[in-house]
Scaffold this motif. Structure first.
Motif, mmCIF file in Angstrom:
data_model
loop_
_atom_site.group_PDB
_atom_site.id
_atom_site.type_symbol
_atom_site.label_atom_id
_atom_site.label_comp_id
_atom_site.label_asym_id
_atom_site.label_seq_id
_atom_site.Cartn_x
_atom_site.Cartn_y
_atom_site.Cartn_z
ATOM 1 N N VAL A 1 0.830 -1.210 0.000
ATOM 2 C CA VAL A 1 0.000 0.000 0.000
ATOM 3 C C VAL A 1 0.864 1.259 0.000
ATOM 4 O O VAL A 1 0.669 2.163 -0.807
ATOM 5 C CB VAL A 1 -0.947 0.006 1.223
ATOM 6 C CG1 VAL A 1 -1.657 1.346 1.356
ATOM 7 C CG2 VAL A 1 -1.957 -1.129 1.101
ATOM 8 N N THR A 2 1.831 1.290 0.885
ATOM 9 C CA THR A 2 2.723 2.455 0.978
ATOM 10 C C THR A 2 3.533 2.634 -0.296
ATOM 11 O O THR A 2 3.723 3.768 -0.766
ATOM 12 C CB THR A 2 3.686 2.291 2.168
ATOM 13 O OG1 THR A 2 2.963 1.799 3.290
ATOM 14 C CG2 THR A 2 4.344 3.609 2.516
ATOM 15 N N MET A 3 4.007 1.529 -0.857
ATOM 16 C CA MET A 3 4.789 1.601 -2.099
ATOM 17 C C MET A 3 3.960 2.214 -3.217
ATOM 18 O O MET A 3 4.421 3.081 -3.961
ATOM 19 C CB MET A 3 5.236 0.207 -2.529
ATOM 20 C CG MET A 3 6.447 -0.317 -1.834
ATOM 21 S SD MET A 3 7.168 -1.664 -2.802
ATOM 22 C CE MET A 3 7.713 -0.799 -4.267
ATOM 23 N N LEU A 4 2.715 1.740 -3.331
ATOM 24 C CA LEU A 4 1.838 2.249 -4.381
ATOM 25 C C LEU A 4 1.484 3.713 -4.145
ATOM 26 O O LEU A 4 1.410 4.497 -5.088
ATOM 27 C CB LEU A 4 0.559 1.414 -4.464
ATOM 28 C CG LEU A 4 0.589 0.222 -5.392
ATOM 29 C CD1 LEU A 4 -0.793 -0.388 -5.506
ATOM 30 C CD2 LEU A 4 1.105 0.614 -6.779
ATOM 31 N N ASP A 5 1.239 4.068 -2.883
ATOM 32 C CA ASP A 5 0.977 5.476 -2.560
ATOM 33 C C ASP A 5 2.079 6.350 -3.135
ATOM 34 O O ASP A 5 1.824 7.392 -3.744
ATOM 35 C CB ASP A 5 0.912 5.668 -1.037
ATOM 36 C CG ASP A 5 -0.381 5.110 -0.437
ATOM 37 O OD1 ASP A 5 -1.301 4.790 -1.220
ATOM 38 O OD2 ASP A 5 -0.459 4.987 0.787
ATOM 39 N N SER A 6 3.311 5.900 -2.947
ATOM 40 C CA SER A 6 4.456 6.678 -3.417
ATOM 41 C C SER A 6 4.480 6.769 -4.935
ATOM 42 O O SER A 6 4.622 7.859 -5.509
ATOM 43 C CB SER A 6 5.741 6.034 -2.885
ATOM 44 O OG SER A 6 6.874 6.570 -3.541
ATOM 45 N N LEU A 7 4.340 5.640 -5.609
ATOM 46 C CA LEU A 7 4.392 5.634 -7.078
ATOM 47 C C LEU A 7 3.213 6.410 -7.667
ATOM 48 O O LEU A 7 3.359 7.124 -8.672
ATOM 49 C CB LEU A 7 4.391 4.188 -7.595
ATOM 50 C CG LEU A 7 5.633 3.356 -7.270
ATOM 51 C CD1 LEU A 7 5.456 1.902 -7.690
ATOM 52 C CD2 LEU A 7 6.875 3.956 -7.944
ATOM 53 N N GLU A 8 2.039 6.265 -7.054
ATOM 54 C CA GLU A 8 0.857 6.929 -7.591
ATOM 55 C C GLU A 8 0.940 8.439 -7.373
ATOM 56 O O GLU A 8 0.560 9.225 -8.249
ATOM 57 C CB GLU A 8 -0.414 6.364 -6.936
ATOM 58 C CG GLU A 8 -1.691 6.697 -7.703
ATOM 59 C CD GLU A 8 -2.924 6.012 -7.107
ATOM 60 O OE1 GLU A 8 -2.861 5.575 -5.938
ATOM 61 O OE2 GLU A 8 -3.940 5.939 -7.816
ATOM 62 N N SER A 9 1.475 8.844 -6.207
ATOM 63 C CA SER A 9 1.588 10.280 -5.932
ATOM 64 C C SER A 9 2.605 10.942 -6.855
ATOM 65 O O SER A 9 2.565 12.146 -7.082
ATOM 66 C CB SER A 9 1.977 10.502 -4.469
ATOM 67 O OG SER A 9 3.339 10.155 -4.280
ATOM 68 N N ARG A 10 3.513 10.140 -7.406
ATOM 69 C CA ARG A 10 4.474 10.664 -8.377
ATOM 70 C C ARG A 10 3.920 10.586 -9.797
ATOM 71 O O ARG A 10 4.625 10.911 -10.766
ATOM 72 C CB ARG A 10 5.791 9.883 -8.292
ATOM 73 C CG ARG A 10 6.575 10.175 -7.018
ATOM 74 C CD ARG A 10 7.711 9.190 -6.829
ATOM 75 N NE ARG A 10 8.726 9.274 -7.880
ATOM 76 C CZ ARG A 10 9.801 8.501 -7.946
ATOM 77 N NH1 ARG A 10 9.993 7.570 -7.028
ATOM 78 N NH2 ARG A 10 10.660 8.637 -8.932
ATOM 79 N N GLY A 11 2.688 10.114 -9.915
ATOM 80 C CA GLY A 11 2.052 10.081 -11.227
ATOM 81 C C GLY A 11 2.581 8.997 -12.137
ATOM 82 O O GLY A 11 2.474 9.097 -13.366
ATOM 83 N N LEU A 12 3.159 7.926 -11.572
ATOM 84 C CA LEU A 12 3.745 6.870 -12.405
ATOM 85 C C LEU A 12 2.764 5.726 -12.667
ATOM 86 O O LEU A 12 2.877 5.015 -13.658
ATOM 87 C CB LEU A 12 5.010 6.321 -11.742
ATOM 88 C CG LEU A 12 6.117 7.358 -11.500
ATOM 89 C CD1 LEU A 12 7.318 6.735 -10.803
ATOM 90 C CD2 LEU A 12 6.543 8.009 -12.821
ATOM 91 N N CYS A 13 1.797 5.539 -11.771
ATOM 92 C CA CYS A 13 0.776 4.506 -11.981
ATOM 93 C C CYS A 13 -0.526 4.947 -11.318
ATOM 94 O O CYS A 13 -0.551 5.931 -10.579
ATOM 95 C CB CYS A 13 1.236 3.152 -11.422
ATOM 96 S SG CYS A 13 1.369 3.107 -9.634
#
Lengths: 171, 171
Positions: free
Chosen positions: A97-109
């Motif tokens: 969850v935390t990993m995805l939060d990071s990638l999504e907040s960077r607009g990558l996924c």
DNA sequence: TATTGTTATACTCTATAACTATA
DNA sequence: TATAGTTATAGAGTATAACAATA
């Protein structure tokens, strides 16, 4: 190095080393001994070194090995949910969850609510994610894997990967 | 880890991958794609697996890979101080303090004040430490390394260790 | 009742600054 | 001033229980 007698008497002395005869070992780095033949030891040291080099090469894109593997897996398998991607990579779902939060907040996924099962989130790369991943792949191939290939020889590098994969798969 | 072992061990990984993985494999595990060729990825997965096996084998002696390496290094290089042993293993000195506290409280090694430099602690195994280490070595050789040797073949296992050591040394 | 994503939490590893006692 | 061992602390990475929404 001399040891005080009262303290030293509590342990069995491992053969007193003559000061002058201490030869090489007194000012040289300690000897690894049997450690050098332990697979787990060289495995761990090599893994740390390889990740270090990966991070160095990936500095401009700010992607960790774990983040890179997530983007690669989503690109190759678009439409999978979090549980599937996480478990494939051996990541616990809560930690993912935390990993995805990071990638999504960077607009990558992005996480998209699945229409067929509204509990699950379908994962997709964004255009930016695809572009970033393409740049990342090129950096890894040109600066990271190329360096390993140069060090070991390409055929040895391939053999190495296959032996490691076999260990991960079959041990 | 959700890797199916019994099946995977029988199947040789096909180097060719279907063009569109998403359509054909809706209910199959996600495809690793380029991840399978990344040295760092198989390195990490193999390392986790090997440490897992080490811990399983070492259960009766309750020694982690790191603790085993410390005992081995002290046995091979008695009389070295904490800074020397820690740095040889790539352990930060502050973190090494806790490790030694644990080993010393279990009676496996001792810190002795050096008479020549009263700042430093000379490290030695106790009799119990030597006995435990001998048992540990036998377990590792008979159950852990033997299993890896069986999996890869002894000559391949040696080649693998040498390639990993070269990466750790020269990358 | 079971599963997906999530929160909270805890435990291990690792990294750095700063203290003490010695040199 | 510098070094060895130590303390304190903070940040990753990882593991488990439990909850809300949904099946």
């Amino acid at each position: 190095m001399v040891v005080t007698k009262s303290l030293a008497s509590r342990v069995k002395p491992a053969r007193m080393q003559p000061k002058a005869a201490a030869e090489a070992s007194e000012d040289l780095p300690p000897n690894l001994g049997e450690l050098a033949d332990l697979l787990g030891y060289s495995l761990k040291r090599a893994q740390l070194r390889v990740f270090e080099d990966f991070l160095r090469v990936m500095t401009p894109l700010q992607l960790t090995p774990a983040q890179f593997s997530v983007l690669l897996l989503i690109e190759k398998n678009p439409g999978r949910n979090q549980t599937e991607v996480a478990s494939t990579l051996g990541i616990q779902r809560p930690n993912f969850v935390t990993m995805l939060d990071s990638l999504e907040s960077r607009g990558l996924c992005v996480r998209l609510r699945s229409a067929s099962d509204r509990r699950s989130h379908v994962l997709m790369l964004t255009d930016k994610g695809r572009a970033t991943l393409m740049r990342a792949k090129k950096l890894v191939a040109a600066k990271h894997e190329a360096r390993l290939s140069e060090l070991l020889g390409e055929s040895n590098r391939v053999v190495l990967v296959q032996m490691l994969a076999k260990i991960a798969r079959e041990l």
